[in-house]
Design a protein around this motif. Structure first.
Motif, PDB file in Angstrom:
ATOM      1  N   VAL A  93       0.867  -1.177   0.000  1.00  0.00           N
ATOM      2  CA  VAL A  93       0.000   0.000   0.000  1.00  0.00           C
ATOM      3  C   VAL A  93       0.905   1.228   0.000  1.00  0.00           C
ATOM      4  CG1 VAL A  93      -1.833   1.260   1.219  1.00  0.00           C
ATOM      5  CG2 VAL A  93      -1.743  -1.242   1.372  1.00  0.00           C
ATOM      6  N   VAL A  94       0.448   2.311  -0.622  1.00  0.00           N
ATOM      7  CA  VAL A  94       1.203   3.559  -0.640  1.00  0.00           C
ATOM      8  C   VAL A  94       0.356   4.669  -0.029  1.00  0.00           C
ATOM      9  CG1 VAL A  94       2.230   5.351  -2.094  1.00  0.00           C
ATOM     10  CG2 VAL A  94       2.564   2.950  -2.666  1.00  0.00           C
ATOM     11  N   LEU A  95       0.970   5.458   0.852  1.00  0.00           N
ATOM     12  CA  LEU A  95       0.391   6.717   1.301  1.00  0.00           C
ATOM     13  C   LEU A  95       1.206   7.831   0.660  1.00  0.00           C
ATOM     14  CD1 LEU A  95      -0.214   6.137   5.142  1.00  0.00           C
ATOM     15  CD2 LEU A  95      -1.748   5.690   3.222  1.00  0.00           C
ATOM     16  N   LEU A  96       0.566   8.621  -0.182  1.00  0.00           N
ATOM     17  CA  LEU A  96       1.252   9.714  -0.875  1.00  0.00           C
ATOM     18  C   LEU A  96       0.809  11.034  -0.261  1.00  0.00           C
ATOM     19  CD1 LEU A  96       3.099  10.737  -3.092  1.00  0.00           C
ATOM     20  CD2 LEU A  96       1.187  10.579  -4.699  1.00  0.00           C
ATOM     21  N   LEU A  97       1.758  11.769   0.319  1.00  0.00           N
ATOM     22  CA  LEU A  97       1.440  12.991   1.053  1.00  0.00           C
ATOM     23  C   LEU A  97       1.666  14.238   0.211  1.00  0.00           C
ATOM     24  CD1 LEU A  97       1.545  10.980   3.466  1.00  0.00           C
ATOM     25  CD2 LEU A  97       2.551  12.843   4.813  1.00  0.00           C
ATOM     26  N   PHE A  98       0.737  15.175   0.380  1.00  0.00           N
ATOM     27  CA  PHE A  98       0.842  16.507  -0.205  1.00  0.00           C
ATOM     28  C   PHE A  98       0.701  17.527   0.924  1.00  0.00           C
ATOM     29  CE2 PHE A  98      -0.950  13.614  -3.326  1.00  0.00           C
ATOM     30  CZ  PHE A  98      -0.192  13.857  -4.463  1.00  0.00           C
ATOM     31  N   ASP A  99       1.159  18.747   0.678  1.00  0.00           N
ATOM     32  CA  ASP A  99       1.199  19.779   1.716  1.00  0.00           C
ATOM     33  C   ASP A  99       0.046  20.763   1.535  1.00  0.00           C
ATOM     34  OD1 ASP A  99       1.788  21.766   3.524  1.00  0.00           O
ATOM     35  OD2 ASP A  99       3.914  21.875   3.016  1.00  0.00           O
ATOM     36  N   ALA A 100      -0.931  20.712   2.451  1.00  0.00           N
ATOM     37  CA  ALA A 100      -2.091  21.595   2.355  1.00  0.00           C
ATOM     38  C   ALA A 100      -1.714  23.058   2.568  1.00  0.00           C
ATOM     39  CB  ALA A 100      -3.142  21.188   3.391  1.00  0.00           C
ATOM     40  N   SER A 101      -0.617  23.314   3.282  1.00  0.00           N
ATOM     41  CA  SER A 101      -0.226  24.707   3.541  1.00  0.00           C
ATOM     42  C   SER A 101       0.220  25.411   2.269  1.00  0.00           C
ATOM     43  CB  SER A 101       0.883  24.770   4.594  1.00  0.00           C
ATOM     44  OG  SER A 101       2.082  24.198   4.116  1.00  0.00           O
ATOM     45  N   GLN A 102       0.439  24.630   1.202  1.00  0.00           N
ATOM     46  CA  GLN A 102       0.793  25.212  -0.091  1.00  0.00           C
ATOM     47  C   GLN A 102      -0.404  25.201  -1.041  1.00  0.00           C
ATOM     48  OE1 GLN A 102       4.158  22.996  -1.506  1.00  0.00           O
ATOM     49  NE2 GLN A 102       5.468  23.578   0.212  1.00  0.00           N
ATOM     50  N   ALA A 103      -1.603  25.092  -0.463  1.00  0.00           N
ATOM     51  CA  ALA A 103      -2.816  24.908  -1.282  1.00  0.00           C
ATOM     52  C   ALA A 103      -3.008  26.024  -2.303  1.00  0.00           C
ATOM     53  CB  ALA A 103      -4.038  24.817  -0.366  1.00  0.00           C
ATOM     54  N   ARG A 104      -2.730  27.258  -1.909  1.00  0.00           N
ATOM     55  CA  ARG A 104      -2.972  28.366  -2.831  1.00  0.00           C
ATOM     56  C   ARG A 104      -2.037  28.327  -4.030  1.00  0.00           C
ATOM     57  NH1 ARG A 104      -3.803  33.378   1.469  1.00  0.00           N
ATOM     58  NH2 ARG A 104      -5.781  32.631   2.356  1.00  0.00           N
ATOM     59  N   ARG A 138     -10.357  25.787   6.521  1.00  0.00           N
ATOM     60  CA  ARG A 138     -10.050  24.460   5.973  1.00  0.00           C
ATOM     61  C   ARG A 138     -10.706  24.194   4.623  1.00  0.00           C
ATOM     62  NH1 ARG A 138     -10.138  21.005  11.645  1.00  0.00           N
ATOM     63  NH2 ARG A 138      -8.322  22.066  12.523  1.00  0.00           N
ATOM     64  N   SER A 139     -11.667  25.020   4.245  1.00  0.00           N
ATOM     65  CA  SER A 139     -12.247  24.864   2.906  1.00  0.00           C
ATOM     66  C   SER A 139     -11.229  25.220   1.829  1.00  0.00           C
ATOM     67  CB  SER A 139     -13.492  25.739   2.763  1.00  0.00           C
ATOM     68  OG  SER A 139     -13.148  27.121   2.816  1.00  0.00           O
ATOM     69  N   GLU A 140     -10.138  25.894   2.233  1.00  0.00           N
ATOM     70  CA  GLU A 140      -9.090  26.240   1.272  1.00  0.00           C
ATOM     71  C   GLU A 140      -8.434  25.000   0.671  1.00  0.00           C
ATOM     72  OE1 GLU A 140      -6.225  28.774   3.079  1.00  0.00           O
ATOM     73  OE2 GLU A 140      -7.675  30.280   3.715  1.00  0.00           O
ATOM     74  N   VAL A 141      -8.568  23.863   1.355  1.00  0.00           N
ATOM     75  CA  VAL A 141      -7.910  22.644   0.890  1.00  0.00           C
ATOM     76  C   VAL A 141      -8.669  21.993  -0.267  1.00  0.00           C
ATOM     77  CG1 VAL A 141      -9.053  20.915   2.341  1.00  0.00           C
ATOM     78  CG2 VAL A 141      -6.648  20.625   1.756  1.00  0.00           C
ATOM     79  N   LEU A 142      -9.915  22.370  -0.483  1.00  0.00           N
ATOM     80  CA  LEU A 142     -10.749  21.675  -1.474  1.00  0.00           C
ATOM     81  C   LEU A 142     -10.189  21.747  -2.896  1.00  0.00           C
ATOM     82  CD1 LEU A 142     -14.315  22.578  -0.139  1.00  0.00           C
ATOM     83  CD2 LEU A 142     -13.008  20.467   0.178  1.00  0.00           C
ATOM     84  N   PRO A 143      -9.717  22.907  -3.372  1.00  0.00           N
ATOM     85  CA  PRO A 143      -9.135  22.929  -4.728  1.00  0.00           C
ATOM     86  C   PRO A 143      -7.930  22.000  -4.862  1.00  0.00           C
ATOM     87  CG  PRO A 143      -9.594  25.155  -3.978  1.00  0.00           C
ATOM     88  CD  PRO A 143      -9.775  24.275  -2.787  1.00  0.00           C
ATOM     89  N   LEU A 144      -7.123  21.899  -3.785  1.00  0.00           N
ATOM     90  CA  LEU A 144      -5.951  21.019  -3.843  1.00  0.00           C
ATOM     91  C   LEU A 144      -6.386  19.563  -3.865  1.00  0.00           C
ATOM     92  CD1 LEU A 144      -2.895  20.941  -3.924  1.00  0.00           C
ATOM     93  CD2 LEU A 144      -2.877  20.887  -1.428  1.00  0.00           C
ATOM     94  N   VAL A 145      -7.408  19.210  -3.094  1.00  0.00           N
ATOM     95  CA  VAL A 145      -7.931  17.844  -3.116  1.00  0.00           C
ATOM     96  C   VAL A 145      -8.426  17.494  -4.516  1.00  0.00           C
ATOM     97  CG1 VAL A 145      -9.797  16.345  -2.281  1.00  0.00           C
ATOM     98  CG2 VAL A 145      -8.514  17.762  -0.669  1.00  0.00           C
TER      99      VAL A 145
END
Length: 302
Positions: A93-104, A138-145
């Motif tokens: 299994v792989v967990l691939l992490l991204f940084d939400a603090s860079q969402a913009r 936290r809605s700022e994360v939606l475009p990145l998701v």
């Protein structure tokens, strides 16, 4: 030695991938429930794959904390990148992490490169958008998701905070659901298979990373020379390697203050690990070009 699977027991290796400083080590520690990986605000904190084990009713998950994926600029970084690729090829299994603090700012080329590697591996993967606690809304994360969802066929995508524990338990359950039938790879109660000497060295390096200036941390390596157990104290002899004499003076600090601070803070973690009183003997040695010395890197377990 592993045991044969019994009564539908599930187990497997879970590679935790991502760019430098995305929170992989913090997440692994949270998933395992113990400190198996060192953490710091500095990129390249993790230099080699560290395995943390979580046992539960009917399962055993082995989380593999990997170095941050980056372009190799020296022998050390080249080895780190190969370890990332090896962990991916050997995982269930792989967990691939991204940084939400860079969402913009959206995803970077490094994020897309890793996502492509994961997609080409055909290994079941879960995407994690970490550090949502750093967002004002936290809605700022939606475009990145949404952007992440277009990079591959992920089993699930979790916005989470490894630091605060937000969504970590649902993520854990999702991982367990993807584990294949398998054996006990490690005895019950094991939290890591990392050798004691390397854990000790990492604890010391962690404190050094926090204490030192920007130009020094990546030039530091820590080597355990000897561990001597006596009746009421364990003496740990360690060497902090740097590449230049000027760096040695920075590590020592004025009047030896910095090296004393590193030793005092590291000793607390080492005492918790070993469950005994510790005397930590730290020396600083100039070892020019160690990052490009294959034999030296092997001595460090890299």
């Amino acid at each position: 030695m592993t045991e044969e699977p019994v009564n539908g027991f599930k187990s497997g290796f879970v590679a935790v991938l991502g760019r430098p400083n995305v929170g992989k080590s913090t997440l692994v520690n949270r998933l395992v429930g113990a400190k198996v990986s060192i953490t710091s605000p500095r990129p390249q904190t993790t230099r080699g794959p560290i395995r943390g084990v979580r046992n539960g009713p009917g399962y055993q998950a082995v989380f593999v904390d990997t170095p941050g994926s980056q372009k190799p600029r020296d022998t050390l970084r080249g080895r780190m990148q190969r370890q990332v690729l090896d962990s991916l090829s050997e995982s269930d299994v792989v967990l691939l992490l991204f940084d939400a603090s860079q969402a913009r700012g959206g995803l970077g080329t490094g994020d897309r490169y890793l996502a492509r590697l994961v997609a080409e591996s055909s290994t079941p993967a879960i995407a994690c958008v970490n550090k949502v606690d750093l967002l004002r809304d936290r809605s700022e994360v939606l475009p990145l998701v949404e952007e992440v969802s277009g990079l591959g066929s992920y089993e699930e995508i979790f916005p989470l905070s490894a630091t605060e524990g937000i969504n970590v338990e649902p993520l854990t359950e999702a991982v367990f659901g993807l584990l294949p039938p398998g054996p006990h790879y490690f005895p019950e109660g094991t939290v890591t298979d990392y050798p004691e000497s390397l854990i000790l060295a990492e604890y010391i390096r962690e404190k050094a990373l926090v204490a030192l200036r920007e130009e020094v941390p990546h030039a530091i390596a820590v080597e355990i020379d000897e561990v001597e157990r006596k009746d009421n104290v364990t003496v740990v002899y360690a060497i902090i390697h740097v590449e230049r004499a000027s760096q040695r003076m920075i590590v020592l600090g004025k009047g030896g203050r910095t090296i004393k601070q590193i030793g005092t803070e590291a000793r607390r973690d080492v005492e918790r690990l070993l469950g005994t009183r510790i005397y930590l003997d730290l020396k600083v040695r100039v070892t020019p070009g160690w990052r490009n010395d294959p034999r030296f890197l092997e001595r460090l377990g890299l």
